[in-house]
Design a protein around this motif. Sequence first.
Motif, short mmCIF file in Angstrom:
data_model
loop_
_atom_site.label_atom_id
_atom_site.label_comp_id
_atom_site.label_asym_id
_atom_site.label_seq_id
_atom_site.Cartn_x
_atom_site.Cartn_y
_atom_site.Cartn_z
N CYS B 224 0.88 -1.20 0.08
CA CYS B 224 0.03 -0.05 0.10
C CYS B 224 0.73 1.18 0.11
CB CYS B 224 -0.95 -0.14 1.17
SG CYS B 224 -1.74 1.48 1.85
N ASP B 225 0.97 2.16 -1.06
CA ASP B 225 1.51 3.35 -1.12
C ASP B 225 0.75 4.37 -1.41
OD1 ASP B 225 3.30 5.32 -1.48
OD2 ASP B 225 4.46 4.36 -2.82
N GLY B 226 0.58 5.46 -0.43
CA GLY B 226 -0.42 6.54 -0.81
C GLY B 226 -1.82 6.43 -0.96
N GLU B 227 -2.12 5.49 -0.13
CA GLU B 227 -3.77 5.07 -0.24
C GLU B 227 -4.21 5.86 1.33
OE1 GLU B 227 -4.85 4.17 -2.72
OE2 GLU B 227 -3.75 2.46 -3.54
N ILE B 228 -5.68 5.74 1.36
CA ILE B 228 -6.34 6.41 2.43
C ILE B 228 -7.30 5.30 2.74
CG2 ILE B 228 -7.91 8.12 3.16
CD1 ILE B 228 -6.63 9.84 0.93
N LEU B 229 -7.32 4.94 4.08
CA LEU B 229 -8.44 3.98 4.55
C LEU B 229 -9.19 4.70 5.77
CD1 LEU B 229 -9.84 1.34 4.72
CD2 LEU B 229 -8.03 0.46 6.24
N VAL B 230 -10.47 4.54 5.64
CA VAL B 230 -10.98 5.60 6.75
C VAL B 230 -12.26 4.35 7.35
CG1 VAL B 230 -12.57 7.27 7.25
CG2 VAL B 230 -11.09 7.62 5.36
N PHE B 231 -11.93 4.42 8.72
CA PHE B 231 -12.90 3.23 9.23
C PHE B 231 -14.29 4.49 9.82
CE2 PHE B 231 -9.27 1.04 9.92
CZ PHE B 231 -9.50 -0.36 9.82
N SER B 261 -9.85 7.03 11.61
CA SER B 261 -11.12 6.92 12.25
C SER B 261 -12.18 8.20 11.62
CB SER B 261 -11.25 6.78 13.39
OG SER B 261 -12.57 6.73 13.76
N GLY B 262 -13.18 7.82 10.94
CA GLY B 262 -14.16 8.64 10.50
C GLY B 262 -15.05 9.15 11.86
N GLY B 263 -15.06 8.34 12.78
CA GLY B 263 -15.83 8.65 13.84
C GLY B 263 -15.16 9.59 14.90
N LEU B 264 -16.18 10.09 15.70
CA LEU B 264 -15.77 10.75 16.81
C LEU B 264 -15.54 10.06 18.33
CD1 LEU B 264 -17.25 14.42 15.87
CD2 LEU B 264 -14.87 13.37 15.49
N ALA B 265 -16.58 9.18 18.36
CA ALA B 265 -16.52 8.26 19.45
C ALA B 265 -15.34 7.28 19.66
CB ALA B 265 -18.01 7.74 19.73
N ASP B 266 -15.07 6.81 20.65
CA ASP B 266 -13.96 6.01 21.03
C ASP B 266 -14.32 4.47 20.30
OD1 ASP B 266 -12.34 7.79 22.23
OD2 ASP B 266 -12.64 7.18 24.07
N ASN B 267 -15.53 3.97 20.16
CA ASN B 267 -15.90 2.90 19.61
C ASN B 267 -15.38 2.52 18.30
OD1 ASN B 267 -18.16 4.76 19.18
ND2 ASN B 267 -19.06 2.83 18.25
N THR B 268 -15.27 3.88 17.24
CA THR B 268 -14.79 3.95 16.18
C THR B 268 -13.35 3.99 15.69
OG1 THR B 268 -15.21 5.98 15.77
CG2 THR B 268 -17.07 4.57 15.37
N ARG B 269 -12.77 3.99 17.08
CA ARG B 269 -11.28 3.76 16.90
C ARG B 269 -10.92 2.50 16.36
NH1 ARG B 269 -8.17 7.94 19.38
NH2 ARG B 269 -9.35 9.45 20.66
N PHE B 270 -9.66 2.37 15.58
CA PHE B 270 -9.00 1.04 15.23
C PHE B 270 -7.81 0.75 15.74
CE2 PHE B 270 -6.15 2.86 12.29
CZ PHE B 270 -6.57 4.20 12.14
N THR B 271 -7.51 -0.62 15.85
CA THR B 271 -6.60 -1.07 16.49
C THR B 271 -5.43 -1.21 15.27
OG1 THR B 271 -7.14 -3.31 16.34
CG2 THR B 271 -7.51 -2.00 18.47
N VAL B 272 -4.09 -0.94 15.41
CA VAL B 272 -3.00 -1.43 14.49
C VAL B 272 -2.24 -2.63 15.23
CG1 VAL B 272 -1.34 -0.49 13.20
CG2 VAL B 272 -3.16 0.72 13.44
N ASN B 273 -2.34 -3.76 14.66
CA ASN B 273 -1.50 -4.59 15.17
C ASN B 273 -0.58 -5.58 14.10
OD1 ASN B 273 -0.59 -7.05 16.63
ND2 ASN B 273 -2.39 -7.05 17.81
#
Lengths: 240, 519
Positions: B224-231, B261-273
């Motif tokens: 992946c180079d220069g892409e955008i991923l929005v949860f 994350s596109g959300g503002l609430a903590d439930n829409t945060r995403f883990t990076v593992n």
Amino acid sequence: MAKIVDPDQLNDATEIVVSTAAKTIQLLVAGNLNDDSPGKSSGATVQAVYSKVKELWKSNTSYNKLSFPFDPGAADVGAKLRVINGWDWADAQTRDLLRDSGWREEKNNDEYISVISLGAVDASTVDQAYYVQVFGFDQTTATFDKKGELNEGLSVYDGSTAGDYRDFLKVLLREPAKLYAEYDLLNEQDLLALTYQAYRLPLSNAADINITLADGVIDASTDFAAPVGITYLKGNTFGT
Amino acid sequence: MATPTFTLLGTGGLTDGVLDNADSGTNWTDIASTDPDISVEGAGAVSGIFRADGEQGYAQLSSAPADGTDKIVRGWIFTNNIAYMGDVSTSTGDPYKLLMWDGSNEELKPIFGADTYPGGWYNIIWDVNDFTTLNSSLIRRWGVEAGHAINAKNAINTWMDCFRYLDGYEMTGGSTSDPVTFADIAGVDDVAAYGVVSEVNTVFFGTGTVVFGATSTGSCVFDCDGEILVFTEQEIPAGLYSIGAVNAGTEVVMKNSVLRSGGLADNTRFTVNWGASGVDVEFFDNLVVRASTVTLYSAQVATGNTFDDCGQVLANGANVSGGTIKNYEGASDTAALIWDTGVSPSGKLDDMSFTKGAAATHAIEFTTAASTSLSLNDIAFVGYSTATGSTFATFYFTSTSTGDEYTVNLQGVTGPTSYRSLGAQVTVQQTVTYTIRVSPATSGVEIVVVSTDEATVYFRSTTPSPGVVSYPYNYTGDVSRKVQIVSVPYDNQTIAVTLGSLDAALPVALQDDSVYYNP
């Protein structure tokens, strides 16, 4: 002994003492250094003292942690050495031993010129030159520190208006039965004011061949019908 | 173009997680006409008329096909009733609602209204556990209830397709020469209408767990180079959104990309593992916004990334040099980055920048696993307390043993370097190099660094040729010093300097001393 121009002649703790506690440089009449008359052949040049302290600063770790005492100016030609960074000469004797250059002591805002006479003085260890620092025939005179040919420091400014003598200096050499000499420094050299440098001025004397009798002979003589006298008018505003 | 193979997660044991694929109207009520032409997957979708407010269309099974507890229910709806809908945000009229029924009770959740429905196929995503009045193990009806301010036109106006339980997927496939890309993933996802990764105008949207490699077996090569991923903002539980990698052999290259994350609430945060040690991850120069925990592993390269408003970064010895961590808003007295390894942070955390957010947090936490001798280089700390023991001191030591003694050697570090310790003894010292360079370059010049009152000598050296002396000192705060330049052939100089936190150089122009004379 001659005037010291070689810093090697000034030995640490013998002729020269650096006090890091008092922040003073002291010259001692000891070893190679003397303060005899005439000034032209005793003492040490400011340049030699400066050079010696420079060497000491390089080699002595107790000294060189401190800021250097001097801004040399043009002391090699007798001018503008400044004693700085809180340092000072230790005493009057030290100042009396300095030759060939004037200096300024920043700590107390004092300025000294160096008065160097040109020409021979008839009796170098006897004939005493003197000076007056305020214009006027009624002003106080003072003798130089040493007799004979001059080479010594002279205070011209002590940081106060009352002690400001930078606008007049007249040097005189008057000895009985000898030719008189005098020199009005600022007038003769067309100076606006004195500054802390060396000034060289002609000042010499010799036997007055017109005087053939000693004073005592004249005093005891009865050849004069009445006592001979001279009336001096003191002042500086004579009119016609 | 690689074709990844998905292993679906959170399906409840159902094939493809499918509750009903809506290919026929067999299990459907009110929305029961099969439409082979309009669908998001399979042979078709079910369709019908939502006219009056409160009308429902749903699939119902005779029994619960799977326990819905901890599941994410997903389904698709397409309606042209936007003109008749109520609003979600103002509660004017009724919005459209997701409905579920456990055989006894029904519960509704608002999904969109005239103010939020974007048109077209809408992916319904909801945490089953949110349906608190239902017995989640017995749910057997899924559908939508219309919310209309006025009646809609009496014609087919609503379609629904495939309802399923699905958290996301692991994937295998790809090769070094033909790696999997987000476009590949979105392409495969689109065929089955999983809706976990989709693409709109080259921007990718995520609604679930995305794992490169498979836990059981199989690896993935992803690039992946220069892409955008929005949860996207959804009614999902915290922890669902995740991007990660598993299984040795998996290779991930992600660079110059945006994960947010596109959300503002903590439930829409995403883990990076990025998986366990052995996963080959190159993760650099990315912008990561509003992630939750970011977990890295030793031997991984994760340099130059910006983590903005993310959870804790668990470095685990990975190289995160050149990174920026800012606006960490975790609990008070926690740190933005955890150094939980005996690996020296020197060369791993170099050139980083930490900027505190509003919360009273630390920059770096050193756990009991950390070495007692730590070196940090060229890091900027902004906003942290200068007070030792503060809950937002720069460093945080978790060892409670008073016998532990940590020494932190700093070099090129700016900003506060305070610390808080739970018991261990800590010494923080900044090693800074002050270089004095005389010109002309000459040997034999004595350099003495002293206190401003000249009472204390801190450094002394004589310049070797070419006239350069380096003075290393420990930085604990800006200090004023004097530098004595002592030379016989040159004028002596006293130069006042301020010794700061960064390496600096003092150029000294030597002037010939014309007064010095020694015959």
